[in-house]
Scaffold this motif. Sequence first.
Motif, PDB file in Angstrom:
ATOM      1  N   GLU A 282       0.855  -1.189   0.000  1.00 52.37           N
ATOM      2  CA  GLU A 282       0.000   0.000   0.000  1.00 52.37           C
ATOM      3  C   GLU A 282       0.888   1.236   0.000  1.00 52.37           C
ATOM      4  N   GLY A 283       0.557   2.187  -0.883  1.00 50.95           N
ATOM      5  CA  GLY A 283       1.393   3.369  -1.027  1.00 50.95           C
ATOM      6  C   GLY A 283       2.388   3.227  -2.162  1.00 50.95           C
ATOM      7  N   ASN A 284       2.284   2.135  -2.934  1.00 49.03           N
ATOM      8  CA  ASN A 284       3.237   1.881  -4.025  1.00 49.03           C
ATOM      9  C   ASN A 284       2.804   2.493  -5.355  1.00 49.03           C
ATOM     10  N   PHE A 285       1.598   3.039  -5.423  1.00 52.59           N
ATOM     11  CA  PHE A 285       1.122   3.644  -6.670  1.00 52.59           C
ATOM     12  C   PHE A 285       1.914   4.920  -6.957  1.00 52.59           C
ATOM     13  N   GLY A 286       2.574   4.957  -8.108  1.00 53.86           N
ATOM     14  CA  GLY A 286       3.360   6.116  -8.483  1.00 53.86           C
ATOM     15  C   GLY A 286       4.702   6.215  -7.785  1.00 53.86           C
TER      16      GLY A 286
END
Length: 297
Positions: A282-286
Amino acid sequence: MTIKQKLLLLFSVLLIVYGCGKKDKSKEEKIEAAVPVKVTQAKTGNIYETISLAGDAYGQEETNIYSKVPGKLLKKLKSEGDLVKEGETIALVERDEEAMEFASAEVRSPIDGIVTQYFVGLGEYVFPSQSMSTKPIAMVSNTDNVIVEVYASEKDMGRIRKGQSSKVTADVYGDRGFRGKVAEVDTAADPSTRKTKIKISVPNKEHYLKSGMFVRAEIIVGGRNGVLLVPSSAIVKKLDKESVFVIEDDRAKEMTVVTGTTDGEKTEIKNGLKINQRVIYEGNFGLLDGTKVEMKK
């Protein structure tokens, strides 16, 4: 003070201001905000490949009950949802024969089960099943086992077999699952829909599943044991490449991986990752390779 001295003084002041500004700017550049992320460890486990289908549940044994004589429905002795035994009276019918007095006709259940539905109301006319009107009085279902009927597309049919395990869920029970097995697979598809009917038998001793209930079935068509798994949300897809971000020295490091079986929640990693590596899910987008990160709970 001469003009030359004034110019030298002004130049010195400008140098001091510029130097201070540059120093402050360098301090600002050294401040790097960390991106908050959630992390888990890559672990070995079992994963199952499933085909998800929607359908309806029915009692394994169901029967429509008719009056043996014509007349009007006089009384319902059992309500919808009541348990009945084979031979038990569920309703009374007032015989429709003028100028003659008869006792009310009893309507009995031919099976053990539950009264799932009445098709007529009090005072409505009812008839024997062989008459012109075929409207039954009620339906009784034995739901100790239920049959879930689903329809599979042509692309899925090559993977579904009799005896395969299945998990059945209903919206009213949330994530609670009911285990069953594929009991029947039709030999031909419906020509109008190009889909094939599948019947799944599900034990239902506590009668949680009701006849006519909308359900979802996940048929297990394959699986792998003892493989490396990560949450599916950890997989980042870029064109023809798949990768995950791991944490090394408080920074995100992008790792190219080869994936395998997925069940939607978990994904098998065939290559590119080691057991117990800390994976960002989680938090890996972009996220970019080398970004400073901090783990959040």
